[in-house]
Design an enzyme around this catalytic site. Structure first.
Site, PDB file in Angstrom:
ATOM      1  CB  THR A 117      -0.934   0.018   1.221  1.00 33.29           C
ATOM      2  OG1 THR A 117      -1.697   1.226   1.211  1.00 33.29           O
ATOM      3  CG2 THR A 117      -0.153  -0.073   2.522  1.00 33.29           C
ATOM      4  CE1 TYR A 141      -4.036  -2.632   4.288  1.00 32.17           C
ATOM      5  CE2 TYR A 141      -3.997  -0.277   3.842  1.00 32.17           C
ATOM      6  CZ  TYR A 141      -3.912  -1.583   3.395  1.00 32.17           C
ATOM      7  OH  TYR A 141      -3.690  -1.837   2.063  1.00 32.17           O
TER       8      TYR A 141
END
Length: 342
Positions: A117, A141
């Site tokens: 990410t 996350y």
């Protein structure tokens, strides 16, 4: 070529699987269907289960000893949920992957492509970043993805595995052939919320309007999911070349984005332009874990993979809406398929 795709029945993984099939690459899907759909996996060789299920992993590798590489898409990805349940994210995204990696190494699988990410970046000047920009995870996350990258870099240093980490920016759209798309009826990302408001005649809420951007709303780099899928094919085809040029032996990071930053307000305008209607819009404070965002320079992906984004934000909006209209029927078939598996 045969590729194991973990999380291959999810939004990204199913797009990658379809793109593999279109390019004469055989995908093998592993998914626990906590988010992914059986319908997405059905056209391919597929297995139901957890990435930390050692007997299952050994069975897959035994039945497919010709697997050339793994594309690892299995992960929990919702930022606000990660803030409220951080241990779930570290367990799922880091600890379980460690179990998977031990088995892959034990069976001699040496090529690994990570779905990572770009949310771990700290935005630089003009909110543009590249692969050398500062990494400051702002949520459990993004921290879990950073920890996984670090674990993979250390593993690569032993010579046991070679790794390409693809740091995605914000995916939108669906498979242009409508074989798969976002499987969530109530997505939490901006475009999904716009579609929900459009379909229901409601109001789209821009969360966070005092960021240091040109209009105060968050900045994102939106990239069509099919362009992301194409990048995985390019990474498979260029894997050896990428490794030869990697600054860290056996490990490299490549950003995948459009290279064009778009604010949330600008996305609202693009949505209206694509659909010929204006959305009703409101504003609210930023959510827990939200960040100002950034866009990426794309030179490394162009140089190493010969890749750049080809589909536009308008394409992403149109494909997302076309898929959203199909989704209720897909989910009805999925419920019937899951009942048949019980």
């Amino acid at each position: 070529m045969k590729i194991l795709i973990t999380g291959g029945a999810g939004y990204i993984g199913s797009s990658v699987a379809a793109c593999c099939a279109d390019n004469d690459i055989t995908p093998v899907i592993l998914d626990d269907y906590s988010k992914g759909l059986r319908e997405f996996a059905a056209p391919y060789l597929n297995y139901e289960g957890d990435i930390a299920d050692v007997p299952l992993i050994r069975r897959i590798l035994s039945e497919h000893p010709d697997i050339d590489a793994v594309i690892h898409c299995a992960a929990k990805i919702v930022v606000p949920e990660s803030v409220s349940a951080p241990l779930d994210y570290y367990e799922n995204n880091v600890s379980k992957t460690l179990v998977l990696l031990r088995e892959l190494c034990g069976h001699g699988v040496r090529r690994f492509i990570l779905s990572s990410t770009a949310s771990m970046y700290e935005g630089g000047d003009g909110h543009l970043v590249d692969e050398s920009s500062a990494v400051v995870p702002h949520s459990p996350y993004s921290a879990s993805k950073w920890m996984l990258e670090r674990m993979l870099r250390d593993l690569a240093a032993t010579g046991a595995m070679e790794v390409v980490a693809l740091r995605y920016f914000n995916p939108i759209g669906a498979d242009p052939k409508m074989r798969s798309g976002l499987q969530d009826e109530r997505p939490t990302h901006a475009l999904g919320k716009m579609i929900e408001a459009y379909q229901g005649g409601g109001t789209f809420t821009v969360t966070g309007t005092d960021w240091p951007t040109r209009d105060g709303s968050g900045l994102r780099d939106y990239v069509h999911v099919w362009d992301l899928a194409r990048a995985h094919i390019a990474a498979l085809e260029c894997f050896d070349s990428v490794m030869l040029q990697a600054q860290v032996p056996g490990f490299d990071v490549i950003n995948l984005g459009s290279g064009r930053g778009t604010t949330v307000f600008e996305l609202v305008d693009a949505f209206g332009d694509a659909m010929g209607v204006r959305l009703d819009m409101g504003t609210a404070p930023a959510r827990l874990g939200d960040v100002v965002g950034c866009a990426t320079l794309t030179g490394k992906a162009e140089r190493l993979l010969g890749w750049n984004a080809e589909l536009s934000i308008s394409d992403g909006v149109r494909h997302s809406l076309e898929w959203a209209a199909r989704l209720p029927a897909v989910l009805e078939r999925e419920r019937a398929r899951a009942a048949g598996q019980a």
